[in-house]
Motif scaffolding. Structure first.
Motif, PDB file in Angstrom:
ATOM      1  N   ALA A 216      41.529  51.032  67.497  1.00 52.46           N
ATOM      2  CA  ALA A 216      42.291  50.010  66.733  1.00 52.46           C
ATOM      3  C   ALA A 216      43.716  50.581  66.693  1.00 52.46           C
ATOM      4  O   ALA A 216      44.889  50.048  67.084  1.00 52.46           O
ATOM      5  CB  ALA A 216      41.838  49.618  65.549  1.00 52.46           C
TER       6      ALA A 216
ATOM      7  N   ARG B 201      50.696  48.433  71.790  1.00 53.38           N
ATOM      8  CA  ARG B 201      51.270  47.066  71.922  1.00 53.38           C
ATOM      9  C   ARG B 201      52.948  47.296  71.558  1.00 53.38           C
ATOM     10  O   ARG B 201      53.764  46.718  72.268  1.00 53.38           O
ATOM     11  CB  ARG B 201      50.565  46.241  70.914  1.00 53.38           C
TER      12      ARG B 201
ATOM     13  N   GLN C 197      47.495  49.338  68.483  1.00 53.31           N
ATOM     14  CA  GLN C 197      48.655  48.709  67.953  1.00 53.31           C
ATOM     15  C   GLN C 197      49.745  49.628  68.420  1.00 53.31           C
ATOM     16  O   GLN C 197      50.782  49.067  68.687  1.00 53.31           O
ATOM     17  CB  GLN C 197      48.443  49.101  66.324  1.00 53.31           C
TER      18      GLN C 197
ATOM     19  N   GLU D 133      44.062  43.132  69.014  1.00 50.78           N
ATOM     20  CA  GLU D 133      45.569  43.747  68.680  1.00 50.78           C
ATOM     21  C   GLU D 133      46.324  42.517  69.107  1.00 50.78           C
ATOM     22  O   GLU D 133      47.142  42.057  68.258  1.00 50.78           O
ATOM     23  CB  GLU D 133      45.862  44.961  69.040  1.00 50.78           C
TER      24      GLU D 133
END
Length: 255
Positions: A77, A84, A81, A114
């Protein structure tokens, strides 16, 4: 089990290879001072045609098994992030993230979460058996999931190196009416930062990654590896032998 804070700090601030090593997912073949190998070479997915026309696997000293990191979804996770933000993934207007079996499945799921979009994956079907210890020929099909016409698709991989199955995935998406717009991976080990698929006349796709670092790989008759090849000192399926490989690596590091 609570995830150790050391792993989280590394995942937030360091390269994926550093975190992967902390969770036990890297192997670097140890060598004696004269260069002879203490551990085994490892086989890679990439293949080449030798002088006799036979298809053979490439080999190398380093292996990254992201299965050891994907057991901690919080790490993935954090990486999703970071990817991105660092790679401007919103610019690609992604509708679906497709996980490349098998290592890309958890990557794609983290990225889809995400990006607040859909996650899919195809399944492998073997079409030809392997010879000896080498891998057989496989193709991808959609059984559980699907692509809708017009959807913009990102391919998710843990490691990009030889792009040995990327063309198949692009064709599978195209045949479903979708369009692959970007390739995403935690670690790009190849020299290239874009991929062009000639078989489907697909234009060059950006290869976005958190870490871009090329690692050496060899043909089996290369002088750097031929002695070990002839001696059978190769883990052709490194995932199946990874615990033993890692134990050799860790034992050498203690000395």
């Amino acid at each position: 089990m609570q995830i150790p804070k050391t792993f989280l700090r590394s995942a937030m601030g360091d390269s994926p290879d550093v975190t992967l090593d902390l969770v036990g997912g890297t192997y670097d073949c140890p060598k004696r001072p004269d260069g002879t190998r203490i551990g085994k070479l490892v086989g890679y997915a990439g293949k080449y045609e030798d002088s006799r026309g036979a298809m053979k696997q490439k080999v190398g000293d380093y292996y990254a098994d992201f299965a050891y990191a994907e057991q901690y979804p919080e790490i993935y996770a954090i990486w999703a992030q970071r990817m991105r933000e660092l790679c401007d993934l919103d610019e690609y207007c992604i509708n679906v993230v497709l996980g490349a079996p098998m290592g890309g499945l958890a990557v794609a799921q983290a990225l889809a979460c995400e990006m607040s979009c859909r996650y899919v994956y195809p399944e492998k079907v073997q079409v030809a058996a392997g010879i000896g210890q080498e891998r057989g020929e496989e193709k991808f099909v959609f059984n559980r999931h699907f692509i809708n016409p017009g959807e913009r698709v990102a391919i998710g991989e843990d490691v990009t190196n030889n792009f040995s199955t990327t063309g198949q995935l692009i064709k599978l998406v195209k045949d479903s009416g979708g369009q692959v717009v970007v390739i995403c991976s935690w670690w790009n080990r190849s020299a290239q930062t874009s991929y062009a698929d000639q078989d489907t006349n697909h234009g060059a796709l950006s290869v976005e990654s958190l870490l871009h670092r090329q690692m050496a790989q060899y043909q089996q008759d290369d002088a750097a590896v031929v002695t070990d090849i002839l001696a059978g000192n190769v883990a052709w399926k490194p995932k199946a032998e990874f615990r033993t490989l890692r134990a050799t690596y860790e034992e050498y590091r203690k000395k």
